[in-house]
Design an enzyme around this catalytic site. Structure first.
Site, short mmCIF file in Angstrom:
data_model
loop_
_atom_site.label_atom_id
_atom_site.label_comp_id
_atom_site.label_asym_id
_atom_site.label_seq_id
_atom_site.Cartn_x
_atom_site.Cartn_y
_atom_site.Cartn_z
CG ASP A 120 -6.04 6.05 12.94
OD1 ASP A 120 -5.53 4.97 12.49
OD2 ASP A 120 -7.04 5.63 13.31
CE1 TYR A 136 -2.44 -6.75 3.27
CE2 TYR A 136 -1.67 -8.38 1.71
CZ TYR A 136 -1.05 -7.71 2.86
OH TYR A 136 0.03 -7.11 3.32
CB THR A 155 5.86 -9.59 10.88
OG1 THR A 155 4.13 -10.16 10.87
CG2 THR A 155 6.42 -9.04 10.73
N1 LIG Z 1 4.52 -10.09 7.66
C1 LIG Z 1 4.53 -10.32 6.31
O1 LIG Z 1 4.26 -11.47 5.32
C2 LIG Z 1 4.09 -9.39 5.35
C3 LIG Z 1 4.21 -9.48 3.67
C4 LIG Z 1 4.20 -8.30 2.75
C5 LIG Z 1 3.56 -7.15 3.28
N2 LIG Z 1 3.62 -7.39 4.13
C6 LIG Z 1 3.18 -5.84 4.64
O2 LIG Z 1 4.24 -5.13 5.34
C7 LIG Z 1 3.42 -3.87 6.55
C8 LIG Z 1 3.54 -3.98 7.48
O3 LIG Z 1 3.04 -5.58 8.19
P1 LIG Z 1 3.88 -6.38 9.36
O4 LIG Z 1 3.95 -7.42 8.89
O5 LIG Z 1 5.53 -6.10 10.08
O6 LIG Z 1 2.49 -6.33 10.91
P2 LIG Z 1 2.82 -6.41 12.22
O7 LIG Z 1 1.41 -6.45 12.74
O8 LIG Z 1 3.84 -6.84 12.55
O9 LIG Z 1 2.69 -4.16 12.44
C9 LIG Z 1 2.67 -3.07 11.80
C10 LIG Z 1 2.18 -1.94 12.95
O10 LIG Z 1 1.59 -1.44 12.40
C11 LIG Z 1 0.44 -1.38 13.33
N3 LIG Z 1 -1.28 -0.95 12.80
C12 LIG Z 1 -1.41 -0.95 12.57
N4 LIG Z 1 -2.80 -0.44 11.81
C13 LIG Z 1 -2.15 0.23 12.41
C14 LIG Z 1 -2.72 2.30 11.97
N5 LIG Z 1 -3.95 2.32 11.54
N6 LIG Z 1 -2.52 3.58 11.59
C15 LIG Z 1 -0.76 2.88 12.24
N7 LIG Z 1 -0.47 2.18 12.56
C16 LIG Z 1 -1.25 1.00 12.59
C17 LIG Z 1 0.17 -1.85 14.34
O11 LIG Z 1 -0.12 -1.49 15.62
C18 LIG Z 1 1.61 -2.99 14.80
O12 LIG Z 1 2.77 -1.60 14.95
C19 LIG Z 1 2.39 -4.19 6.38
O13 LIG Z 1 1.98 -2.97 4.85
C20 LIG Z 1 2.12 -5.75 5.43
O14 LIG Z 1 0.95 -4.94 4.53
C21 LIG Z 1 3.33 -8.29 5.68
#
Ligand SMILES: NC(=O)c1ccc[n+]([C@@H]2O[C@H](COP(=O)([O-])OP(=O)(O)OC[C@H]3O[C@@H](n4cnc5c(N)ncnc54)[C@H](O)[C@@H]3O)[C@@H](O)[C@H]2O)c1
Length: 268
Positions: free
Chosen positions: A63, A156, A191
Protein backbone atom coordinates in the site's frame (compact mmCIF):
# COMPACT_ATOMS: atom_id res chain seq x y z
CA UNK A 1 21.17 -7.79 -26.07
CA UNK A 2 18.88 -5.07 -24.69
CA UNK A 3 20.85 -2.65 -22.43
CA UNK A 4 18.27 -3.24 -19.67
CA UNK A 5 18.68 -7.04 -19.63
CA UNK A 6 19.33 -8.36 -16.12
CA UNK A 7 18.20 -5.16 -14.38
CA UNK A 8 15.63 -5.25 -11.56
CA UNK A 9 12.58 -2.98 -11.47
CA UNK A 10 9.91 -2.31 -8.86
CA UNK A 11 6.53 -1.06 -10.12
CA UNK A 12 3.90 0.23 -7.69
CA UNK A 13 0.36 -0.31 -8.92
CA UNK A 14 1.87 -2.92 -11.24
CA UNK A 15 -1.15 -5.22 -11.01
CA UNK A 16 -3.21 -3.39 -13.63
CA UNK A 17 -3.23 -0.89 -16.48
CA UNK A 18 -0.13 1.19 -17.14
CA UNK A 19 1.83 -0.54 -14.35
CA UNK A 20 1.10 -3.95 -15.87
CA UNK A 21 1.93 -2.65 -19.37
CA UNK A 22 5.25 -1.33 -18.07
CA UNK A 23 5.98 -4.63 -16.30
CA UNK A 24 5.45 -6.57 -19.54
CA UNK A 25 7.48 -4.13 -21.69
CA UNK A 26 10.39 -4.27 -19.24
CA UNK A 27 10.14 -8.06 -18.93
CA UNK A 28 10.34 -8.35 -22.73
CA UNK A 29 13.64 -6.42 -22.49
CA UNK A 30 14.95 -8.94 -19.94
CA UNK A 31 14.23 -6.90 -16.79
CA UNK A 32 13.21 -8.80 -13.65
CA UNK A 33 10.11 -7.13 -12.22
CA UNK A 34 8.79 -6.75 -8.69
CA UNK A 35 5.08 -6.10 -9.11
CA UNK A 36 3.81 -4.26 -6.01
CA UNK A 37 0.11 -3.60 -5.67
CA UNK A 38 -2.62 -3.14 -3.07
CA UNK A 39 -4.31 -6.08 -4.77
CA UNK A 40 -2.01 -9.05 -4.05
CA UNK A 41 -3.81 -11.40 -6.45
CA UNK A 42 -3.33 -8.97 -9.35
CA UNK A 43 0.32 -8.42 -8.38
CA UNK A 44 0.94 -12.16 -8.44
CA UNK A 45 -0.93 -12.62 -11.73
CA UNK A 46 1.24 -9.97 -13.42
CA UNK A 47 4.40 -11.46 -11.86
CA UNK A 48 3.38 -14.77 -13.50
CA UNK A 49 2.97 -12.95 -16.85
CA UNK A 50 6.46 -11.48 -16.41
CA UNK A 51 7.81 -15.00 -15.85
CA UNK A 52 5.96 -16.23 -18.94
CA UNK A 53 7.86 -13.63 -21.01
CA UNK A 54 11.15 -15.12 -19.75
CA UNK A 55 12.20 -12.68 -17.00
CA UNK A 56 11.75 -13.26 -13.27
CA UNK A 57 8.69 -11.80 -11.54
CA UNK A 58 7.89 -11.26 -7.87
CA UNK A 59 4.40 -10.21 -6.77
CA UNK A 60 4.04 -8.27 -3.51
CA UNK A 61 1.19 -6.64 -1.64
CA UNK A 62 2.12 -2.99 -1.01
CA UNK A 63 0.00 0.00 0.00
CA UNK A 64 1.75 3.18 -1.15
CA UNK A 65 0.17 5.00 1.81
CA UNK A 66 2.29 2.98 4.26
CA UNK A 67 6.00 3.81 4.52
CA UNK A 68 6.89 0.47 6.11
CA UNK A 69 5.37 -1.35 3.11
CA UNK A 70 8.12 0.23 0.96
CA UNK A 71 10.77 -0.92 3.45
CA UNK A 72 9.34 -4.46 3.41
CA UNK A 73 9.37 -4.43 -0.40
CA UNK A 74 13.02 -3.29 -0.38
CA UNK A 75 13.99 -6.18 1.93
CA UNK A 76 12.03 -8.71 -0.14
CA UNK A 77 13.51 -7.62 -3.46
CA UNK A 78 17.07 -7.43 -2.13
CA UNK A 79 16.67 -10.93 -0.66
CA UNK A 80 15.45 -12.25 -4.01
CA UNK A 81 17.51 -10.26 -6.53
CA UNK A 82 20.26 -8.53 -4.53
CA UNK A 83 19.79 -5.26 -6.42
CA UNK A 84 17.35 -2.56 -7.56
CA UNK A 85 17.87 -0.51 -10.71
CA UNK A 86 14.48 0.95 -11.70
CA UNK A 87 11.77 2.31 -9.39
CA UNK A 88 8.45 3.12 -11.03
CA UNK A 89 6.05 5.11 -8.84
CA UNK A 90 2.86 4.55 -10.72
CA UNK A 91 -0.11 4.60 -8.34
CA UNK A 92 -2.70 7.35 -8.76
CA UNK A 93 -6.37 7.61 -7.81
CA UNK A 94 -9.10 10.12 -8.67
CA UNK A 95 -11.46 12.02 -6.36
CA UNK A 96 -14.23 13.66 -8.37
CA UNK A 97 -16.82 16.30 -7.49
CA UNK A 98 -17.32 20.04 -7.66
CA UNK A 99 -14.66 22.08 -5.82
CA UNK A 100 -17.08 23.04 -3.04
CA UNK A 101 -18.13 19.41 -2.50
CA UNK A 102 -14.81 17.53 -2.23
CA UNK A 103 -14.10 17.27 1.51
CA UNK A 104 -10.72 17.85 3.11
CA UNK A 105 -10.45 14.13 3.90
CA UNK A 106 -10.53 13.35 0.18
CA UNK A 107 -7.82 15.96 -0.46
CA UNK A 108 -5.70 14.37 2.25
CA UNK A 109 -6.25 10.90 0.81
CA UNK A 110 -5.13 12.00 -2.66
CA UNK A 111 -2.13 13.93 -1.38
CA UNK A 112 -1.08 10.76 0.44
CA UNK A 113 -1.73 8.31 -2.39
CA UNK A 114 -0.68 10.36 -5.42
CA UNK A 115 2.09 12.58 -4.02
CA UNK A 116 3.45 11.39 -0.67
CA UNK A 117 3.65 7.87 -2.13
CA UNK A 118 6.53 9.15 -4.27
CA UNK A 119 8.16 10.73 -1.22
CA UNK A 120 7.88 7.45 0.74
CA UNK A 121 9.38 5.54 -2.17
CA UNK A 122 12.26 8.03 -2.42
CA UNK A 123 12.99 7.69 1.30
CA UNK A 124 13.26 3.91 0.88
CA UNK A 125 15.06 3.60 -2.45
CA UNK A 126 17.05 6.82 -3.05
CA UNK A 127 19.80 5.96 -0.54
CA UNK A 128 20.41 2.68 -2.42
CA UNK A 129 20.42 4.32 -5.85
CA UNK A 130 22.71 7.15 -4.68
CA UNK A 131 25.13 4.71 -3.05
CA UNK A 132 25.43 2.64 -6.24
CA UNK A 133 25.54 5.74 -8.50
CA UNK A 134 23.17 4.41 -11.13
CA UNK A 135 19.50 3.65 -11.61
CA UNK A 136 16.29 5.18 -12.90
CA UNK A 137 13.11 6.55 -11.30
CA UNK A 138 9.84 6.80 -13.22
CA UNK A 139 7.03 8.87 -11.72
CA UNK A 140 3.57 8.65 -13.26
CA UNK A 141 1.89 12.06 -13.32
CA UNK A 142 -0.83 12.91 -15.85
CA UNK A 143 -1.84 15.36 -18.53
CA UNK A 144 -4.04 16.72 -15.72
CA UNK A 145 -0.84 17.88 -14.01
CA UNK A 146 0.35 19.79 -17.10
CA UNK A 147 -2.67 21.94 -17.96
CA UNK A 148 -6.28 22.43 -16.83
CA UNK A 149 -9.04 20.95 -18.96
CA UNK A 150 -11.58 20.23 -16.22
CA UNK A 151 -12.55 21.45 -12.74
CA UNK A 152 -14.23 18.36 -11.32
CA UNK A 153 -11.09 16.61 -10.04
CA UNK A 154 -9.01 19.34 -8.38
CA UNK A 155 -7.15 17.05 -5.92
CA UNK A 156 -6.10 14.83 -8.82
CA UNK A 157 -4.89 17.76 -10.97
CA UNK A 158 -3.08 19.41 -8.06
CA UNK A 159 -1.30 16.26 -6.89
CA UNK A 160 -0.30 15.32 -10.44
CA UNK A 161 1.10 18.85 -11.03
CA UNK A 162 3.08 18.37 -7.82
CA UNK A 163 4.44 15.06 -9.14
CA UNK A 164 5.61 16.87 -12.30
CA UNK A 165 7.37 19.57 -10.23
CA UNK A 166 8.90 17.05 -7.83
CA UNK A 167 10.17 14.93 -10.73
CA UNK A 168 11.74 17.84 -12.61
CA UNK A 169 13.58 19.14 -9.55
CA UNK A 170 14.64 15.59 -8.64
CA UNK A 171 16.11 15.20 -12.15
CA UNK A 172 18.29 18.26 -11.48
CA UNK A 173 19.65 16.54 -8.39
CA UNK A 174 19.93 12.98 -9.68
CA UNK A 175 21.17 13.23 -13.29
CA UNK A 176 24.64 14.46 -12.30
CA UNK A 177 24.71 11.55 -9.83
CA UNK A 178 24.11 8.95 -12.55
CA UNK A 179 20.40 8.39 -11.86
CA UNK A 180 17.77 9.05 -14.52
CA UNK A 181 14.31 10.47 -13.84
CA UNK A 182 11.34 10.08 -16.17
CA UNK A 183 8.00 11.80 -15.66
CA UNK A 184 5.22 9.96 -17.47
CA UNK A 185 2.27 12.20 -18.36
CA UNK A 186 -0.38 10.02 -19.95
CA UNK A 187 -3.37 11.22 -21.89
CA UNK A 188 -6.26 8.75 -21.99
CA UNK A 189 -5.26 5.09 -21.55
CA UNK A 190 -7.71 2.17 -21.45
CA UNK A 191 -7.22 0.84 -17.89
CA UNK A 192 -9.17 0.04 -14.71
CA UNK A 193 -8.65 3.55 -13.26
CA UNK A 194 -12.43 4.01 -13.02
CA UNK A 195 -12.48 1.45 -10.17
CA UNK A 196 -10.69 3.94 -7.91
CA UNK A 197 -12.79 7.05 -8.56
CA UNK A 198 -14.68 8.40 -5.54
CA UNK A 199 -17.41 10.97 -6.17
CA UNK A 200 -18.35 13.66 -3.61
CA UNK A 201 -21.66 15.46 -3.98
CA UNK A 202 -23.90 15.03 -7.04
CA UNK A 203 -22.49 13.06 -9.98
CA UNK A 204 -20.26 15.10 -12.28
CA UNK A 205 -19.31 14.61 -15.90
CA UNK A 206 -15.65 13.66 -16.24
CA UNK A 207 -14.02 15.49 -19.11
CA UNK A 208 -11.15 14.25 -21.27
CA UNK A 209 -7.95 16.28 -21.78
CA UNK A 210 -8.74 17.11 -25.38
CA UNK A 211 -10.85 16.27 -28.37
CA UNK A 212 -9.74 13.44 -30.57
CA UNK A 213 -7.19 11.93 -28.20
CA UNK A 214 -7.55 8.23 -28.81
CA UNK A 215 -7.23 6.08 -25.65
CA UNK A 216 -4.05 4.02 -25.88
CA UNK A 217 -3.54 0.41 -24.84
CA UNK A 218 -1.49 0.21 -21.60
CA UNK A 219 1.04 -2.03 -23.38
CA UNK A 220 1.80 0.85 -25.79
CA UNK A 221 2.45 3.17 -22.84
CA UNK A 222 4.61 0.51 -21.16
CA UNK A 223 6.77 0.43 -24.28
CA UNK A 224 7.04 4.25 -24.22
CA UNK A 225 8.28 4.02 -20.62
CA UNK A 226 10.83 1.32 -21.50
CA UNK A 227 12.17 3.50 -24.34
CA UNK A 228 12.41 6.59 -22.10
CA UNK A 229 14.41 4.63 -19.51
CA UNK A 230 16.79 3.30 -22.18
CA UNK A 231 17.27 6.77 -23.67
CA UNK A 232 17.29 8.53 -20.29
CA UNK A 233 14.47 10.89 -21.32
CA UNK A 234 12.62 13.06 -18.82
CA UNK A 235 9.14 13.78 -20.17
CA UNK A 236 6.92 11.14 -21.75
CA UNK A 237 3.80 12.54 -23.41
CA UNK A 238 1.86 9.48 -24.50
CA UNK A 239 0.02 11.48 -27.18
CA UNK A 240 2.33 13.67 -29.35
CA UNK A 241 -0.55 16.13 -29.98
CA UNK A 242 -0.17 17.27 -26.34
CA UNK A 243 3.14 18.98 -27.13
CA UNK A 244 1.35 21.59 -29.24
CA UNK A 245 -1.14 22.25 -26.42
CA UNK A 246 1.73 22.87 -23.99
CA UNK A 247 3.46 25.25 -26.40
CA UNK A 248 0.19 27.19 -26.84
CA UNK A 249 -0.31 27.43 -23.08
CA UNK A 250 3.26 28.63 -22.48
CA UNK A 251 3.20 31.22 -25.25
CA UNK A 252 -0.14 32.84 -24.27
CA UNK A 253 -1.65 31.69 -20.93
CA UNK A 254 -4.59 34.13 -21.15
CA UNK A 255 -5.62 32.98 -24.63
CA UNK A 256 -5.15 29.36 -23.54
CA UNK A 257 -7.48 29.77 -20.54
CA UNK A 258 -10.07 31.53 -22.73
CA UNK A 259 -9.87 28.62 -25.19
CA UNK A 260 -10.34 26.06 -22.42
CA UNK A 261 -13.38 28.01 -21.10
CA UNK A 262 -14.95 28.03 -24.59
CA UNK A 263 -14.33 24.30 -24.95
CA UNK A 264 -16.05 23.67 -21.59
CA UNK A 265 -18.98 25.94 -22.55
CA UNK A 266 -19.42 23.97 -25.79
CA UNK A 267 -19.59 20.73 -23.80
CA UNK A 268 -22.32 22.04 -21.44
N1 LIG B 1 -5.68 5.58 -17.42
C1 LIG B 1 -5.52 6.84 -17.77
O1 LIG B 1 -6.20 7.34 -18.68
C2 LIG B 1 -4.48 7.68 -17.06
C3 LIG B 1 -4.24 8.98 -17.55
C4 LIG B 1 -3.30 9.77 -16.90
C5 LIG B 1 -2.60 9.28 -15.82
N2 LIG B 1 -2.85 8.01 -15.36
C6 LIG B 1 -2.10 7.54 -14.20
O2 LIG B 1 -1.53 6.27 -14.47
C7 LIG B 1 -1.31 5.60 -13.23
C8 LIG B 1 -1.79 4.17 -13.34
O3 LIG B 1 -3.19 4.17 -13.50
P1 LIG B 1 -3.98 3.15 -14.43
O4 LIG B 1 -4.79 3.98 -15.36
O5 LIG B 1 -3.07 2.14 -14.98
O6 LIG B 1 -5.01 2.56 -13.36
P2 LIG B 1 -5.38 1.07 -12.90
O7 LIG B 1 -6.48 1.25 -11.93
O8 LIG B 1 -5.61 0.19 -14.09
O9 LIG B 1 -4.07 0.55 -12.13
C9 LIG B 1 -3.71 1.10 -10.88
C10 LIG B 1 -3.24 0.01 -9.95
O10 LIG B 1 -2.88 0.66 -8.71
C11 LIG B 1 -3.29 -0.16 -7.64
N3 LIG B 1 -3.46 0.66 -6.44
C12 LIG B 1 -4.46 1.53 -6.14
N4 LIG B 1 -4.25 2.08 -4.92
C13 LIG B 1 -3.09 1.56 -4.46
C14 LIG B 1 -2.33 1.74 -3.28
N5 LIG B 1 -2.77 2.57 -2.29
N6 LIG B 1 -1.17 1.06 -3.13
C15 LIG B 1 -0.74 0.21 -4.10
N7 LIG B 1 -1.42 -0.02 -5.24
C16 LIG B 1 -2.58 0.66 -5.43
C17 LIG B 1 -4.60 -0.80 -8.11
O11 LIG B 1 -4.87 -2.00 -7.38
C18 LIG B 1 -4.31 -1.05 -9.58
O12 LIG B 1 -3.79 -2.36 -9.78
C19 LIG B 1 -2.02 6.44 -12.16
O13 LIG B 1 -1.06 7.23 -11.48
C20 LIG B 1 -2.94 7.33 -12.96
O14 LIG B 1 -3.23 8.54 -12.29
C21 LIG B 1 -3.77 7.20 -15.96
Amino acid sequence: MDPLTGRVALITGGGSGIGRGTALALAAAGVHVVVADLNAARAEAVAAEVAAVGAQGLGLRLDVNIATDFDRAREALLARFGRIDIVTNNVGVIAAGLPEHIPLAEWERLVSTNLLSVVRSNHTFLPLLLAQGHGHIVNTASTAGLFAYAYERLPYSATKAAVVALSEALALYLRPRGIGVTCLCPGPVATNIGEFVSVSGPPVRRRPPGRGLVPLAPEVVGEQVRRAITRNEFLVLTHPELREVLVGRASDPEAFLAGQLSALAEQE
